[in-house]
Design an enzyme around this catalytic site. Sequence first.
Site, PDB file in Angstrom:
ATOM      1  N   HIS A 187    -106.690 -72.493 -30.613  1.00 34.85           N
ATOM      2  CA  HIS A 187    -107.110 -73.692 -29.864  1.00 34.85           C
ATOM      3  C   HIS A 187    -106.470 -73.644 -28.477  1.00 34.85           C
ATOM      4  CE1 HIS A 187    -107.296 -78.065 -29.051  1.00 34.85           C
ATOM      5  NE2 HIS A 187    -108.201 -78.137 -30.009  1.00 34.85           N
ATOM      6  N   ASP A 231     -99.931 -72.918 -36.258  1.00 33.66           N
ATOM      7  CA  ASP A 231    -100.675 -74.133 -35.955  1.00 33.66           C
ATOM      8  C   ASP A 231    -101.361 -74.563 -37.255  1.00 33.66           C
ATOM      9  OD1 ASP A 231    -102.548 -76.012 -35.363  1.00 33.66           O
ATOM     10  OD2 ASP A 231    -103.496 -74.913 -33.715  1.00 33.66           O
ATOM     11  N   LYS A 240    -105.555 -85.710 -38.136  1.00 36.96           N
ATOM     12  CA  LYS A 240    -106.456 -84.775 -38.828  1.00 36.96           C
ATOM     13  C   LYS A 240    -106.185 -84.742 -40.330  1.00 36.96           C
ATOM     14  CE  LYS A 240    -106.999 -81.883 -34.748  1.00 36.96           C
ATOM     15  NZ  LYS A 240    -108.376 -82.120 -34.316  1.00 36.96           N
ATOM     16  N   CYS A 283    -112.765 -76.476 -28.078  1.00 31.64           N
ATOM     17  CA  CYS A 283    -111.472 -76.139 -27.442  1.00 31.64           C
ATOM     18  C   CYS A 283    -111.039 -74.729 -27.812  1.00 31.64           C
ATOM     19  CB  CYS A 283    -110.384 -77.149 -27.795  1.00 31.64           C
ATOM     20  SG  CYS A 283    -110.721 -78.782 -27.184  1.00 31.64           S
ATOM     21  N   GLN A 305    -105.401 -77.767 -38.849  1.00 30.85           N
ATOM     22  CA  GLN A 305    -106.579 -77.866 -39.734  1.00 30.85           C
ATOM     23  C   GLN A 305    -106.224 -77.597 -41.193  1.00 30.85           C
ATOM     24  OE1 GLN A 305    -109.467 -79.016 -38.931  1.00 30.85           O
ATOM     25  NE2 GLN A 305    -109.093 -79.133 -36.736  1.00 30.85           N
TER      26      GLN A 305
HETATM   27  C1  LIG Z   1    -106.428 -75.808 -34.782  1.00 29.70           C
HETATM   28  C2  LIG Z   1    -106.074 -76.936 -33.837  1.00 29.70           C
HETATM   29  N1  LIG Z   1    -104.966 -76.847 -33.096  1.00 29.70           N
HETATM   30  C3  LIG Z   1    -104.590 -77.804 -32.255  1.00 29.70           C
HETATM   31  C4  LIG Z   1    -105.352 -78.936 -32.080  1.00 29.70           C
HETATM   32  C5  LIG Z   1    -104.885 -80.004 -31.146  1.00 29.70           C
HETATM   33  O1  LIG Z   1    -104.598 -81.148 -31.869  1.00 29.70           O
HETATM   34  P1  LIG Z   1    -104.287 -82.542 -31.150  1.00 29.70           P
HETATM   35  O2  LIG Z   1    -105.438 -82.787 -30.215  1.00 29.70           O
HETATM   36  O3  LIG Z   1    -104.235 -83.526 -32.263  1.00 29.70           O
HETATM   37  O4  LIG Z   1    -102.993 -82.389 -30.429  1.00 29.70           O
HETATM   38  C6  LIG Z   1    -106.530 -79.069 -32.800  1.00 29.70           C
HETATM   39  C7  LIG Z   1    -107.428 -80.230 -32.590  1.00 29.70           C
HETATM   40  O5  LIG Z   1    -108.633 -80.100 -32.639  1.00 29.70           O
HETATM   41  C8  LIG Z   1    -106.897 -78.049 -33.710  1.00 29.70           C
HETATM   42  O6  LIG Z   1    -108.011 -78.140 -34.444  1.00 29.70           O
END
Ligand SMILES: Cc1ncc(COP(=O)(O)O)c(C=O)c1O
Length: 403
Positions: A119, A196, A222, A360, A199
């Site tokens: 991301h 990370d 999430k 993203c 998900q």
């Molecule tokens: C895999 C992953 N990493 C990071 C993020 C960023 O999360 P946040 O916007 O809640 O900080 C997301 C959000 O879509 C994500 O799906």
Amino acid sequence: MTPSLSRLREQFPALAQPGLIYLDNAATTQKPVAVLDAMNHFYRRHNANVHRGAHRLSDLATRDFEGARDIVANFLNASAREEVIFTRGTTEAMNLLARSLGSHLLQPGDEILIDTWAHHACIVPWQQMAIQTGAKLVPIPLTPAGDLDLDAYESLLSPRTKVVSLTQISNALGKQAPLHQMLPAAKAMGAITIVDGAQAVAHLPVDVQALGCDFYAFSGHKCYGPTGIGVLWGRQQLLQQMPPYQYGGEMIDTVSFEGSRFNRLPYKFEAGTPAIAEAIGLGAALSFIQSLDTNAVANHEQALMNRAKAGLAGLDGVAAIAADGDNLGALSFRVDGEHHQDIGILLDQAGIAVRCGHHCCQPLMQALGLKGSCRVSFALYNTEAEVDAFVAALQEITEFLND
Ligand SMILES: Cc1ncc(COP(=O)(O)O)c(C=O)c1O
């Protein structure tokens, strides 16, 4: 859906709205009554600032807030509550790490390995830190099937590798990284490992000690919790060595005009008044997940995924993307000759909420040769009837567009 899962669905008031099929759970999940009630109760009865008050209400607020930290520590199987840092979400956790760890660790010529699924929230903070320090951001390429190329990964690992950042589950593809293989290889090279888990937390049990990573980040919203709160878990020894990320308020021990001393962990990384109600809401969300029959939820979510794949496979001109493995939570697809945004708008007109765009993950889209995709993503409350309605709506749309 089993009767017990149907009863769980009733705990999500937003889903009772007529004409809504919510298949955008990878963007954010709906919230159960337990989370709404916990936050409501805090504001109605215990609202005060934490840690510094010399009064009863502040003690209650502090107890609730620190209780949420204990729930997170238990949920992740952290070895100590001090390892749990509250952040605004995964993005802030990654910025904290890149800024604090990166500035402390990286030298010119060092390498940061990052997966191509990553991301932007993971890529850009390290990219900026690489620019500042003279280090290099190195992508781990994909196989033609969209998996991480493990041979390429192993050959990229070297003594120059200082950081390895991995996405546990790709938000765009629903693919799961073989962390049990990738993390030990990085550790053997002496690299710091970051996962990370944004998900993953809603779909998989997480045990940071068993995973063996150094840092793990996720977002509350999430996994059935509120927005504005997330977690960075890190090994205490590493967190101790890292400089603070922001200054002021909670992270201070003493201040004079000559200099300041910083607070102990975890407060060293929690400047200012924290998101108190949100942390309490996150605690309620994780307790909610812990109360579930995880096997029943996993089987149900897998059944939804299999049904969606089978449904898409039966539609002319529609192709699921990187869907030949055990996708978890999210599934991307495209419709021949149509822009993904148009498909999203037409599905919305049919009452079906999906996500369309680059998710993203622009480098991933480039690697797949796509401008973007449509994505359906499931949560425990979705039903097989909703998946069928989505497939039927997509069939109508494609037939209408081909007319
Ligand atoms: C895999 C992953 N990493 C990071 C993020 C960023 O999360 P946040 O916007 O809640 O900080 C997301 C959000 O879509 C994500 O799906």
